[in-house]
Design a protein around this motif. Structure first.
Motif, PDB file in Angstrom:
ATOM      1  N   CYS A 268      34.149  51.327  46.107  1.00 56.72           N
ATOM      2  CA  CYS A 268      33.147  50.635  47.028  1.00 56.72           C
ATOM      3  C   CYS A 268      33.959  50.047  48.181  1.00 56.72           C
ATOM      4  O   CYS A 268      35.194  50.355  48.468  1.00 56.72           O
ATOM      5  CB  CYS A 268      32.834  49.129  45.707  1.00 56.72           C
ATOM      6  SG  CYS A 268      34.513  48.230  45.689  1.00 56.72           S
ATOM      7  N   ASP A 269      32.909  49.573  49.058  1.00 55.43           N
ATOM      8  CA  ASP A 269      33.443  49.278  50.265  1.00 55.43           C
ATOM      9  C   ASP A 269      34.755  48.258  50.539  1.00 55.43           C
ATOM     10  O   ASP A 269      35.416  48.534  51.321  1.00 55.43           O
ATOM     11  CB  ASP A 269      32.253  48.865  51.113  1.00 55.43           C
ATOM     12  CG  ASP A 269      31.129  49.609  51.355  1.00 55.43           C
ATOM     13  OD1 ASP A 269      31.445  50.929  51.323  1.00 55.43           O
ATOM     14  OD2 ASP A 269      30.075  49.380  51.600  1.00 55.43           O
ATOM     15  N   GLU A 270      34.637  47.447  49.631  1.00 52.99           N
ATOM     16  CA  GLU A 270      35.810  46.385  49.380  1.00 52.99           C
ATOM     17  C   GLU A 270      37.016  47.215  49.126  1.00 52.99           C
ATOM     18  O   GLU A 270      38.127  47.022  49.914  1.00 52.99           O
ATOM     19  CB  GLU A 270      35.433  45.093  48.430  1.00 52.99           C
ATOM     20  CG  GLU A 270      36.421  44.222  48.777  1.00 52.99           C
ATOM     21  CD  GLU A 270      35.952  43.089  47.449  1.00 52.99           C
ATOM     22  OE1 GLU A 270      36.968  42.283  47.203  1.00 52.99           O
ATOM     23  OE2 GLU A 270      35.241  43.203  46.887  1.00 52.99           O
ATOM     24  N   GLU A 271      37.081  47.871  48.067  1.00 52.96           N
ATOM     25  CA  GLU A 271      38.250  48.596  47.494  1.00 52.96           C
ATOM     26  C   GLU A 271      38.788  49.605  48.723  1.00 52.96           C
ATOM     27  O   GLU A 271      39.934  49.803  48.885  1.00 52.96           O
ATOM     28  CB  GLU A 271      37.952  49.374  46.217  1.00 52.96           C
ATOM     29  CG  GLU A 271      37.969  48.300  45.228  1.00 52.96           C
ATOM     30  CD  GLU A 271      39.308  47.509  44.924  1.00 52.96           C
ATOM     31  OE1 GLU A 271      39.961  48.013  45.364  1.00 52.96           O
ATOM     32  OE2 GLU A 271      39.154  46.567  44.245  1.00 52.96           O
ATOM     33  N   ARG A 274      40.351  47.906  51.569  1.00 52.78           N
ATOM     34  CA  ARG A 274      41.665  47.409  51.065  1.00 52.78           C
ATOM     35  C   ARG A 274      42.665  48.723  51.226  1.00 52.78           C
ATOM     36  O   ARG A 274      43.726  48.423  51.747  1.00 52.78           O
ATOM     37  CB  ARG A 274      41.773  46.878  49.778  1.00 52.78           C
ATOM     38  CG  ARG A 274      43.246  46.545  49.170  1.00 52.78           C
ATOM     39  CD  ARG A 274      42.899  46.026  47.881  1.00 52.78           C
ATOM     40  NE  ARG A 274      42.635  47.245  46.942  1.00 52.78           N
ATOM     41  CZ  ARG A 274      43.266  48.095  46.638  1.00 52.78           C
ATOM     42  NH1 ARG A 274      44.680  48.329  46.972  1.00 52.78           N
ATOM     43  NH2 ARG A 274      42.761  49.216  45.756  1.00 52.78           N
TER      44      ARG A 274
END
Length: 339
Positions: A268-271, A274
């Motif tokens: 996902c974009d968040e992972e 990070r």
């Protein structure tokens, strides 16, 4: 596509089958005793009911095919045992149409061997009981024609089904091919636009200077070439922070290689953000002469592996295809797929 409800077809088949029983009841006065005919009607009604059961599969089960064939053999034996083969029995020979109907149902339900065996027994029994002339007189030929028509329709419907599946596969393959071509076209246009955006200023400068570049400008050209290569080989490993960190490391003379071999596309974009921020911080904080960042295939707990080497001769030995034994691993980092 025009479709006919299955229940409507089954209902019509049931009504047509019931019509034969009505004819048999109407002619119960013709046989010497009505009881064998009544048993035959009951047996025929049960076989027809099971054959036309709405929840049954399209192909008739083998046990049902055997029961239907046994019913077809029993009907002529029961009914004709009380009839005079030389008399005009009228509707008392209702069993002929009943056998044809039952075998037509079997043929429609893909039990062709059962259907042809049933009408073959009917024809053989009729010849033995009343002679060859009775085949047309009591309707045996018509029953055989019904089974033949059902057989031909079944073959044509099966062929139409195979053709439809073939066309569906061809259409799906054509759609996939078109999608792949569109994706290639989009990717090519995107890469050309991106390369033009990165390289166009330097190309104009080279043109204006007539190719007479200083050492600093030549190094800048090499860095631009490396940046373009990053956009191709390290697609998912790039964001603004990573690009800035790589550009700074190359400005200090480091060799940076980014290799996206899949594995983080599904993050996902968040992972993914990070992971890339951690990669940018690792490149910024490393004093290695050569940094390699490579994605790890999906299924591993590690998303990206980063290796930094401090080359003893500044990288000249590696450039010549040699490996120095005293090169130091300055950075080793495995960025986890999940926080």
């Amino acid at each position: 596509m025009i479709t006919i409800p299955r229940l409507l077809i089954l209902a019509l088949g049931a009504l047509f089958s019931a019509y034969h029983i009505v004819l048999g009841i109407y002619a119960l006065g013709v046989p010497a005793t009505p009881w064998p005919s009544l048993v035959a009607m009951a047996l025929y009604a049960v076989a027809t009911l099971i054959s036309l059961w709405p929840s049954s599969p399209t192909q008739m089960p083998l046990w049902l095919g055997g029961f239907t064939l046994a019913t077809v053999i029993a009907l002529p034996l029961l009914v004709t045992s009380q009839l005079d083969p030389h008399a005009d029995n009228g509707y008392a020979t209702w069993y002929v149409a009943a056998v044809g109907t039952l075998m037509t149902i079997a043929a429609a339900r893909r039990r062709l061997a059962v259907a042809w065996a049933g009408v073959a027994f009917l024809a053989l029994h009729t010849v033995i009981w009343a002679g060859p002339g009775a085949l047309g007189g009591i309707g045996v030929v018509g029953s055989i024609v019904w089974v033949a028509v059902a057989h031909m329709l079944g073959l044509q419907l099966a062929k139409a089904g195979r053709d439809a599946n073939h066309f569906l596969r061809a259409e799906r393959e054509a759609t996939e091919w078109q999608a792949a071509q569109d994706a290639h076209l989009y990717e090519r246009r995107f890469r050309l636009a991106q390369t033009n955006r990165i390289a166009a200023p330097m190309l104009r400068r080279i043109s204006d200077l007539g190719g007479d570049l200083t050492d600093g400008q030549r190094q800048e050209c090499r860095n631009l070439e490396a940046a373009i290569r990053d956009e191709i080989r390290g697609r998912m490993l790039l964001n603004d922070r990573v690009r800035a960190a790589v550009r700074a490391a190359r400005g200090q003379g480091a060799i940076v290689t980014l290799l996206d071999e899949g594995g983080i596309d599904e993050l996902c974009d968040e992972e993914r953000g990070r992971v890339l921020d951690t990669l940018a911080e690792a490149i910024q904080g490393s004093a290695a002469n050569k940094i390699i960042a490579r994605t790890v295939s999906d299924g591993s707990e590690t998303a990206v592996t980063v290796v930094g080497l401090r080359l003893s001769d500044g990288g000249s030995a590696s450039a010549l295809g040699q490996e120095e034994l005293d090169d130091e691993v300055e950075l080793w980092l495995e960025i986890p797929r999940r926080a």
